[in-house]
Structures are given as C-alpha cells and as structure tokens.
Design a protein around this motif. Sequence first.
Motif, PDB file in Angstrom:
ATOM      1  N   VAL A   1       0.850  -1.195   0.000  1.00 21.54           N
ATOM      2  CA  VAL A   1       0.000   0.000   0.000  1.00 21.54           C
ATOM      3  C   VAL A   1       0.889   1.251   0.000  1.00 21.54           C
ATOM      4  N   ALA A   2       1.944   1.230   0.809  1.00 19.82           N
ATOM      5  CA  ALA A   2       2.884   2.369   0.831  1.00 19.82           C
ATOM      6  C   ALA A   2       3.534   2.549  -0.537  1.00 19.82           C
ATOM      7  N   ARG A   3       3.843   1.433  -1.200  1.00 21.77           N
ATOM      8  CA  ARG A   3       4.450   1.515  -2.544  1.00 21.77           C
ATOM      9  C   ARG A   3       3.476   2.158  -3.535  1.00 21.77           C
ATOM     10  N   ALA A   4       2.194   1.813  -3.426  1.00 21.92           N
ATOM     11  CA  ALA A   4       1.191   2.415  -4.325  1.00 21.92           C
ATOM     12  C   ALA A   4       1.133   3.927  -4.113  1.00 21.92           C
ATOM     13  N   HIS A   5       1.211   4.361  -2.849  1.00 19.18           N
ATOM     14  CA  HIS A   5       1.215   5.804  -2.559  1.00 19.18           C
ATOM     15  C   HIS A   5       2.463   6.469  -3.149  1.00 19.18           C
ATOM     16  N   ARG A   6       3.595   5.757  -3.103  1.00 17.99           N
ATOM     17  CA  ARG A   6       4.834   6.314  -3.689  1.00 17.99           C
ATOM     18  C   ARG A   6       4.746   6.347  -5.215  1.00 17.99           C
ATOM     19  N   ASP A   7       4.187   5.289  -5.806  1.00 15.38           N
ATOM     20  CA  ASP A   7       4.111   5.200  -7.276  1.00 15.38           C
ATOM     21  C   ASP A   7       3.115   6.187  -7.866  1.00 15.38           C
ATOM     22  N   PHE A   8       2.053   6.498  -7.107  1.00 18.13           N
ATOM     23  CA  PHE A   8       0.990   7.402  -7.594  1.00 18.13           C
ATOM     24  C   PHE A   8       0.750   8.501  -6.554  1.00 18.13           C
ATOM     25  N   PRO A   9       1.752   9.371  -6.331  1.00 17.87           N
ATOM     26  CA  PRO A   9       1.644  10.336  -5.234  1.00 17.87           C
ATOM     27  C   PRO A   9       0.515  11.345  -5.397  1.00 17.87           C
ATOM     28  N   ASP A  10       0.065  11.559  -6.641  1.00 15.15           N
ATOM     29  CA  ASP A  10      -0.985  12.552  -6.876  1.00 15.15           C
ATOM     30  C   ASP A  10      -2.369  11.924  -7.066  1.00 15.15           C
ATOM     31  N   ALA A  11      -2.487  10.609  -6.794  1.00 15.97           N
ATOM     32  CA  ALA A  11      -3.796   9.951  -6.921  1.00 15.97           C
ATOM     33  C   ALA A  11      -4.724  10.429  -5.804  1.00 15.97           C
ATOM     34  N   ARG A  12      -6.015  10.495  -6.116  1.00 13.69           N
ATOM     35  CA  ARG A  12      -6.994  10.959  -5.139  1.00 13.69           C
ATOM     36  C   ARG A  12      -7.232   9.914  -4.047  1.00 13.69           C
ATOM     37  N   HIS A  13      -7.301   8.636  -4.441  1.00 11.88           N
ATOM     38  CA  HIS A  13      -7.610   7.570  -3.478  1.00 11.88           C
ATOM     39  C   HIS A  13      -6.764   6.334  -3.770  1.00 11.88           C
ATOM     40  N   VAL A  14      -6.301   5.679  -2.710  1.00 12.85           N
ATOM     41  CA  VAL A  14      -5.631   4.378  -2.823  1.00 12.85           C
ATOM     42  C   VAL A  14      -6.398   3.432  -1.893  1.00 12.85           C
ATOM     43  N   CYS A  15      -7.323   2.675  -2.476  1.00 11.53           N
ATOM     44  CA  CYS A  15      -8.230   1.817  -1.696  1.00 11.53           C
ATOM     45  C   CYS A  15      -7.787   0.365  -1.843  1.00 11.53           C
ATOM     46  N   TRP A  16      -8.104  -0.444  -0.841  1.00  7.95           N
ATOM     47  CA  TRP A  16      -7.632  -1.829  -0.905  1.00  7.95           C
ATOM     48  C   TRP A  16      -8.485  -2.774  -0.060  1.00  7.95           C
ATOM     49  N   GLY A  17      -8.289  -4.055  -0.348  1.00  6.07           N
ATOM     50  CA  GLY A  17      -8.885  -5.128   0.445  1.00  6.07           C
ATOM     51  C   GLY A  17      -7.963  -6.329   0.356  1.00  6.07           C
ATOM     52  N   TYR A  18      -7.925  -7.122   1.411  1.00  8.22           N
ATOM     53  CA  TYR A  18      -7.093  -8.324   1.356  1.00  8.22           C
ATOM     54  C   TYR A  18      -7.665  -9.406   2.260  1.00  8.22           C
ATOM     55  N   GLN A  19      -7.255 -10.654   1.958  1.00  7.70           N
ATOM     56  CA  GLN A  19      -7.510 -11.733   2.900  1.00  7.70           C
ATOM     57  C   GLN A  19      -6.308 -12.661   2.891  1.00  7.70           C
ATOM     58  N   ILE A  20      -5.966 -13.113   4.095  1.00 13.39           N
ATOM     59  CA  ILE A  20      -4.834 -14.019   4.272  1.00 13.39           C
ATOM     60  C   ILE A  20      -5.377 -15.330   4.822  1.00 13.39           C
ATOM     61  N   GLY A  21      -4.941 -16.415   4.219  1.00 17.80           N
ATOM     62  CA  GLY A  21      -5.398 -17.738   4.656  1.00 17.80           C
ATOM     63  C   GLY A  21      -6.362 -18.343   3.656  1.00 17.80           C
ATOM     64  N   ARG A  22      -6.993 -19.416   4.094  1.00 17.25           N
ATOM     65  CA  ARG A  22      -7.865 -20.183   3.208  1.00 17.25           C
ATOM     66  C   ARG A  22      -9.119 -19.393   2.848  1.00 17.25           C
ATOM     67  N   PRO A  23      -9.498 -19.371   1.559  1.00 19.45           N
ATOM     68  CA  PRO A  23     -10.759 -18.726   1.173  1.00 19.45           C
ATOM     69  C   PRO A  23     -11.929 -19.342   1.929  1.00 19.45           C
ATOM     70  N   GLY A  24     -12.819 -18.498   2.415  1.00 21.69           N
ATOM     71  CA  GLY A  24     -13.981 -18.996   3.141  1.00 21.69           C
ATOM     72  C   GLY A  24     -13.766 -19.077   4.635  1.00 21.69           C
ATOM     73  N   SER A  25     -12.502 -19.176   5.058  1.00 22.32           N
ATOM     74  CA  SER A  25     -12.213 -19.151   6.505  1.00 22.32           C
ATOM     75  C   SER A  25     -10.886 -18.433   6.715  1.00 22.32           C
ATOM     76  N   ALA A  26     -10.786 -17.261   6.113  1.00 22.08           N
ATOM     77  CA  ALA A  26      -9.526 -16.511   6.149  1.00 22.08           C
ATOM     78  C   ALA A  26      -9.124 -16.199   7.581  1.00 22.08           C
ATOM     79  N   ALA A  27      -7.830 -16.316   7.845  1.00 19.90           N
ATOM     80  CA  ALA A  27      -7.307 -16.002   9.176  1.00 19.90           C
ATOM     81  C   ALA A  27      -7.398 -14.502   9.431  1.00 19.90           C
ATOM     82  N   GLU A  28      -7.322 -13.739   8.359  1.00 15.94           N
ATOM     83  CA  GLU A  28      -7.314 -12.289   8.515  1.00 15.94           C
ATOM     84  C   GLU A  28      -7.827 -11.652   7.226  1.00 15.94           C
ATOM     85  N   ALA A  29      -8.651 -10.612   7.371  1.00 21.53           N
ATOM     86  CA  ALA A  29      -9.135  -9.863   6.212  1.00 21.53           C
ATOM     87  C   ALA A  29      -9.372  -8.423   6.651  1.00 21.53           C
TER      88      ALA A  29
END
Length: 201
Positions: free
Chosen positions: A40-68
């Motif tokens: 996410v920090a890299r995206a802010h560096r690559d596009f410093p003048d962008a209006r929004h840098v939005c994101w979503g993620y999940q770590i672990g098995r789909p359907g029972s992700a350990a973290e999202a």
Amino acid sequence: MSNDYPIPAGFLERETEIKKSRFIARVYPVSSRDEVREYVARAHRDFPDARHVCWGYQIGRPGSAAEAAMNDDGEPSGTAGKPILNVIQHKDMGDVLVIVIRYFGGIKLGAGGLVRAYAGAAESVLSEVEREVQQSLSQVQVSLDFADEQPLRHWCEQNQGVVEHIGYGSGVQATVLLPETSTDEFIAFCEARKLDYRLEN
C-alpha cells in the motif's frame, strides 16, 4: 481434507477508465499484514498525486480466512474497500491483496457507481492473474553436524524444501519448511543420516 488453496502467482496491474476517472488495480500475493502495508505504501509512492488508494485483502484459506481487512481511503464508506473485498471473497483465492488507485476525472460517479467501478477494477485484475496452489507446509527442527549441512541444503533444493533458519553452535540447528507431501521423505532422509529432528506441525 486438503489444506491446499489457490493464491495469485504474482503481481499484475490493470487499468480501467470510467467517466474520465482512472482506476488502476494491482494484485499481489501476501502472507502478512506487514506485506500489505508495504505494498500500500508503494502504491502511494508510485501514484503520489492519486486521489484515493483503496484496498482489500484476505490471508489464509478462502472462506475461513485467518485475517481480512479493507480501506476506503477517503471514498464514501462502503463504496471502495468493501466491493474490492467482496470480489476477492467470490474468487475463491487466498493470501491476496488488491489495491485500486483512483484518479478522479471530474465526474461524480455516485455511491452505486463507485461500488461498481471498484468491484469492476478488482474483477479485471483478479480474473486475469495466474493462480498457483499454496500448499500446506510442515516445519521441522533438525540438529545436525557441520558435515550434514550441505546434504541437507541439497535435499531441500531437490524437494521444494526451504531452510528457513540455520544456527551454529557445537553443531548446526536448522529450521526446514517443506510441503506436507514431502514430510515422509524428509524424515527418511534424516533417519538415514541419523539426524535428530522434531516435527513442529
């Protein structure tokens, strides 16, 4: 039950334009929150003048992700991060981060338009990224003599094992990660060379 699940095979970027707004979607394989922060920090560096840098993620098995988690980065609540995460969850893919960078084009899209735009941007990159299977790994602690270190490393290279950590004292202490499917062969290797080993999981 197999613990294997699909993850992105690597980084991919795709751009879409909706009513003069540019949406640049990036997908990354991730295994920790620190990696998410870095990308996410890299995206802010690559596009410093962008209006929004939005994101979503999940770590672990789909359907029972350990973290999202998700982030709207200044867009109206629920119009950016949530649709990105929804698309991820419908793709049956784990260990995945999608970042969508938006350059505002001067025409307001409205809440529904934003939801569709961010979901569409996430879809564009997730539908094209190559997949690979994340295999469940076993962790083995091994005590060995210095003479056995090279054969151990060689075995790992040949069998998708990773020497994650090695420590030197009166002998060598190694932490080895390997696919669960290779565990029996690795134990046989250790026993043949009379190495002390302990299976962690």
